[in-house]
Design an enzyme around this catalytic site. Structure first.
Site, PDB file in Angstrom:
ATOM      1  N   PRO A  33      52.987  17.492 -40.485  1.00  0.00           N
ATOM      2  CA  PRO A  33      51.578  17.131 -40.671  1.00  0.00           C
ATOM      3  C   PRO A  33      50.685  18.328 -40.400  1.00  0.00           C
ATOM      4  O   PRO A  33      50.899  19.044 -39.419  1.00  0.00           O
ATOM      5  CB  PRO A  33      51.349  16.048 -39.599  1.00  0.00           C
ATOM      6  CG  PRO A  33      52.395  16.295 -38.559  1.00  0.00           C
ATOM      7  CD  PRO A  33      53.573  16.906 -39.266  1.00  0.00           C
ATOM      8  N   ALA A  35      46.453  18.994 -40.495  1.00  0.00           N
ATOM      9  CA  ALA A  35      45.094  18.557 -40.795  1.00  0.00           C
ATOM     10  C   ALA A  35      44.456  19.534 -41.779  1.00  0.00           C
ATOM     11  O   ALA A  35      44.579  20.749 -41.613  1.00  0.00           O
ATOM     12  CB  ALA A  35      44.289  18.490 -39.502  1.00  0.00           C
ATOM     13  N   CYS A 118      48.317  17.832 -30.732  1.00  0.00           N
ATOM     14  CA  CYS A 118      47.162  18.599 -31.210  1.00  0.00           C
ATOM     15  C   CYS A 118      46.345  19.135 -30.030  1.00  0.00           C
ATOM     16  O   CYS A 118      45.860  18.370 -29.200  1.00  0.00           O
ATOM     17  CB  CYS A 118      46.278  17.713 -32.099  1.00  0.00           C
ATOM     18  SG  CYS A 118      44.810  18.586 -32.648  1.00  0.00           S
ATOM     19  N   LYS A 157      55.350  12.836 -32.389  1.00  0.00           N
ATOM     20  CA  LYS A 157      55.430  14.297 -32.540  1.00  0.00           C
ATOM     21  C   LYS A 157      54.756  14.908 -31.323  1.00  0.00           C
ATOM     22  O   LYS A 157      53.602  14.590 -31.016  1.00  0.00           O
ATOM     23  CB  LYS A 157      54.761  14.753 -33.830  1.00  0.00           C
ATOM     24  CG  LYS A 157      54.841  16.267 -34.027  1.00  0.00           C
ATOM     25  CD  LYS A 157      54.435  16.644 -35.437  1.00  0.00           C
ATOM     26  CE  LYS A 157      54.498  18.135 -35.674  1.00  0.00           C
ATOM     27  NZ  LYS A 157      53.395  18.872 -35.019  1.00  0.00           N
ATOM     28  N   GLY A 219      58.776  24.390 -35.404  1.00  0.00           N
ATOM     29  CA  GLY A 219      58.177  25.562 -34.758  1.00  0.00           C
ATOM     30  C   GLY A 219      58.836  26.844 -35.211  1.00  0.00           C
ATOM     31  O   GLY A 219      60.043  27.043 -35.034  1.00  0.00           O
ATOM     32  N   ARG A 243      53.334  25.873 -41.263  1.00  0.00           N
ATOM     33  CA  ARG A 243      52.537  26.938 -41.890  1.00  0.00           C
ATOM     34  C   ARG A 243      53.243  27.652 -43.025  1.00  0.00           C
ATOM     35  O   ARG A 243      52.595  28.036 -44.008  1.00  0.00           O
ATOM     36  CB  ARG A 243      52.098  27.953 -40.822  1.00  0.00           C
ATOM     37  CG  ARG A 243      50.986  27.417 -39.938  1.00  0.00           C
ATOM     38  CD  ARG A 243      50.833  28.256 -38.713  1.00  0.00           C
ATOM     39  NE  ARG A 243      52.017  28.179 -37.871  1.00  0.00           N
ATOM     40  CZ  ARG A 243      52.202  28.896 -36.770  1.00  0.00           C
ATOM     41  NH1 ARG A 243      51.273  29.747 -36.387  1.00  0.00           N
ATOM     42  NH2 ARG A 243      53.285  28.758 -36.050  1.00  0.00           N
TER      43      ARG A 243
HETATM   44  C1  LIG Z   1      46.211  24.028 -39.983  1.00  0.00           C
HETATM   45  C2  LIG Z   1      47.158  23.238 -39.127  1.00  0.00           C
HETATM   46  C3  LIG Z   1      46.948  21.886 -38.941  1.00  0.00           C
HETATM   47  C4  LIG Z   1      47.815  21.141 -38.134  1.00  0.00           C
HETATM   48  N1  LIG Z   1      47.608  19.805 -37.991  1.00  0.00           N
HETATM   49  C5  LIG Z   1      48.474  19.063 -37.253  1.00  0.00           C
HETATM   50  C6  LIG Z   1      48.319  17.666 -37.140  1.00  0.00           C
HETATM   51  O1  LIG Z   1      47.415  17.071 -37.714  1.00  0.00           O
HETATM   52  N2  LIG Z   1      49.214  16.988 -36.386  1.00  0.00           N
HETATM   53  C7  LIG Z   1      50.249  17.609 -35.728  1.00  0.00           C
HETATM   54  O2  LIG Z   1      51.042  16.939 -35.055  1.00  0.00           O
HETATM   55  N3  LIG Z   1      50.413  18.935 -35.848  1.00  0.00           N
HETATM   56  C8  LIG Z   1      49.579  19.660 -36.594  1.00  0.00           C
HETATM   57  N4  LIG Z   1      49.765  20.995 -36.732  1.00  0.00           N
HETATM   58  C9  LIG Z   1      50.953  21.612 -36.110  1.00  0.00           C
HETATM   59  C10 LIG Z   1      52.122  21.667 -37.099  1.00  0.00           C
HETATM   60  O3  LIG Z   1      52.499  20.388 -37.534  1.00  0.00           O
HETATM   61  C11 LIG Z   1      53.324  22.353 -36.461  1.00  0.00           C
HETATM   62  O4  LIG Z   1      53.757  21.598 -35.375  1.00  0.00           O
HETATM   63  C12 LIG Z   1      53.017  23.778 -35.982  1.00  0.00           C
HETATM   64  O5  LIG Z   1      52.232  24.485 -36.914  1.00  0.00           O
HETATM   65  C13 LIG Z   1      54.319  24.530 -35.729  1.00  0.00           C
HETATM   66  O6  LIG Z   1      55.081  24.645 -36.899  1.00  0.00           O
HETATM   67  P1  LIG Z   1      55.151  26.025 -37.727  1.00  0.00           P
HETATM   68  O7  LIG Z   1      55.519  27.087 -36.718  1.00  0.00           O
HETATM   69  O8  LIG Z   1      56.198  25.765 -38.767  1.00  0.00           O
HETATM   70  O9  LIG Z   1      53.784  26.268 -38.288  1.00  0.00           O
HETATM   71  C14 LIG Z   1      48.912  21.766 -37.503  1.00  0.00           C
HETATM   72  C15 LIG Z   1      49.120  23.128 -37.698  1.00  0.00           C
HETATM   73  C16 LIG Z   1      48.253  23.869 -38.504  1.00  0.00           C
HETATM   74  C17 LIG Z   1      48.526  25.331 -38.690  1.00  0.00           C
END
Ligand SMILES: Cc1cc2nc3c(=O)[nH]c(=O)nc-3n(C[C@H](O)[C@H](O)[C@H](O)COP(=O)(O)O)c2cc1C
Length: 373
Positions: A33, A35, A118, A157, A219, A243
């Site tokens: 997810p 946002a 979050c 989560k 992550g 991301r």
């Molecule tokens: C722009 C953005 C929005 C995010 N929104 C949410 C969200 O709404 N809910 C949530 O649980 N995590 C949210 N996250 C966290 C991601 O789901 C994820 O846990 C975090 O980015 C780590 O994963 P990654 O290293 O693959 O980016 C968001 C991350 C980003 C960068």
């Protein structure tokens, strides 16, 4: 080194069953997810490129209960998307349970997920998101209340804890299991880390070894190598990418191919960044995504009295698509010119023209590099 083949079929079986996913023996790679990003358009593109399960943007329980159009719009989806989990936030067991029931009644979702990760102040100051990590007892109450109201899969989560001195994940696991949650998703960083630093794969592995419910690891997955490493070092049932999927839907097929190969994937090199893509493929995916985005805006306008109705579809599209556009074109010649001429991007045609211009510059650059070699 020969890669020891992993039997992902056994590891992921229970997640397949939970969400009624087709089991072709491949590892499950999910879209996280995000946002402002993971609307129906991004989820569709991700699904077409191999994301098995996707999550909505985070959605407020109170917004749903007060029938706020802006909130319900976040849960709109296309009929032919891969299975989608509705991702909710809040801090009150009763309102979250009621909102979860409404989402289940909506009939479009494979499951419901509770956000406890979050770190954004606007969310935590109301006791939601990562503020919940401070109270596994409240998490237990919330999940128990949600569990009573819904029969579709319920997940949470979360993160490791507030900061490295305060690991909470094992208390959160117990709360989730005792409350009857079906699945736990761990973003293996502490709240204090935000989105930076390495994920803690040792704690993720320990979570997996202690859990009686399936675990999705999240992550720092930027490449097939990161995905391979997370599976190998932690034994998680599935992984989740955030991301690295923005403007890069190919990451899902890259990971699946990397994990299916007989050799381990090449180690990720941060200085090299994302792989160079075929420019026709970039154009195709970008324009498809843009079209989905336009369809979604039109669909929402046919149902809701959107506050942004004063804007044309084209200008709403130009605004909402920007964050994706620059990720698709990141690192290509001409993308910085585009960034400094944002005001030109005010319609579908102008976006496509700008994309073509950028891709032509990149193509010319690549030709020059080949000729010079
Ligand atoms: C722009 C953005 C929005 C995010 N929104 C949410 C969200 O709404 N809910 C949530 O649980 N995590 C949210 N996250 C966290 C991601 O789901 C994820 O846990 C975090 O980015 C780590 O994963 P990654 O290293 O693959 O980016 C968001 C991350 C980003 C960068």
């Amino acid at each position: 080194m020969m890669q020891q083949r992993t039997d992902y079929r056994n590891m992921t079986k229970s997640i397949h069953q939970l969400y009624k996913l087709q089991d072709n023996g491949e590892p499950l790679v999910c879209l996280a997810p995000m946002a402002g990003f993971t609307n129906a358009a991004m989820r569709c593109i991700a699904g077409e490129h191999g994301a098995a399960l996707t999550f909505t943007e985070m959605t407020s329980d109170m917004g749903l209960l007060h029938e706020r159009e802006k909130t319900w719009q976040l849960l709109e989806r296309f009929d032919d998307e891969p299975p989608v989990v509705g991702h909710l936030y809040g801090s009150n067991p009763q309102t979250l349970a009621e909102a979860a029931r409404k989402v289940e009644e909506n009939g479009k979702f494979a499951g419901i997920d509770l956000n406890t990760g979050c770190p954004v102040k606007k969310i935590t100051q109301n006791g939601a998101g990562s503020a919940l990590i401070k109270s596994p007892q409240l998490i237990y109450k919330i999940l128990s209340a949600m569990r009573k109201e819904i029969s579709i899969p319920l997940s949470i989560k979360t993160r490791l804890g507030e900061h490295p001195g305060k690991t909470a994940i094992f208390d959160i696991l117990k709360a989730a299991e005792d409350a009857g949650a079906d699945l736990i998703i761990l973003h293996a960083r502490f709240t204090s880390q935000g989105h930076g630093g390495d994920p803690d794969l040792d704690l993720l592995a320990e979570l997996k070894s202690r859990a009686s419910i399936p675990v999705i690891g999240n992550g720092g997955i930027r490449s097939p190598w990161d995905a391979w490493r997370m599976f190998k070092e932690t034994g998680v049932d599935a992984i989740m990418v955030a991301r690295s999927a923005i403007g890069n839907p190919w990451i899902f097929e890259d990971i699946r191919a990397g994990l299916a190969a007989s050799e381990p994937p090449e180690e990720y090199n941060p200085t090299r960044g994302r792989p160079k893509r075929d420019l026709n493929k970039v154009r195709q995916a970008l324009i498809k995504h843009l079209n989905y985005e336009q369809s979604l805006i039109e669909h929402n306008r046919s149902i809701y009295e959107c506050p942004d109705r004063v804007q044309s579809v084209a200008s709403t599209l130009a605004t909402t698509f920007r964050c994706h556009l620059f990720r698709y074109l990141h690192g290509l010649k001409g993308s910085s010119y585009l960034r400094s001429h944002l005001y030109l991007l005010n319609s579908m045609d102008s976006i496509i023209a700008a994309v073509d211009n950028c891709l032509e510059r990149e193509e010319a650059y690549r030709r020059r590099v080949v000729n010079d070699e």
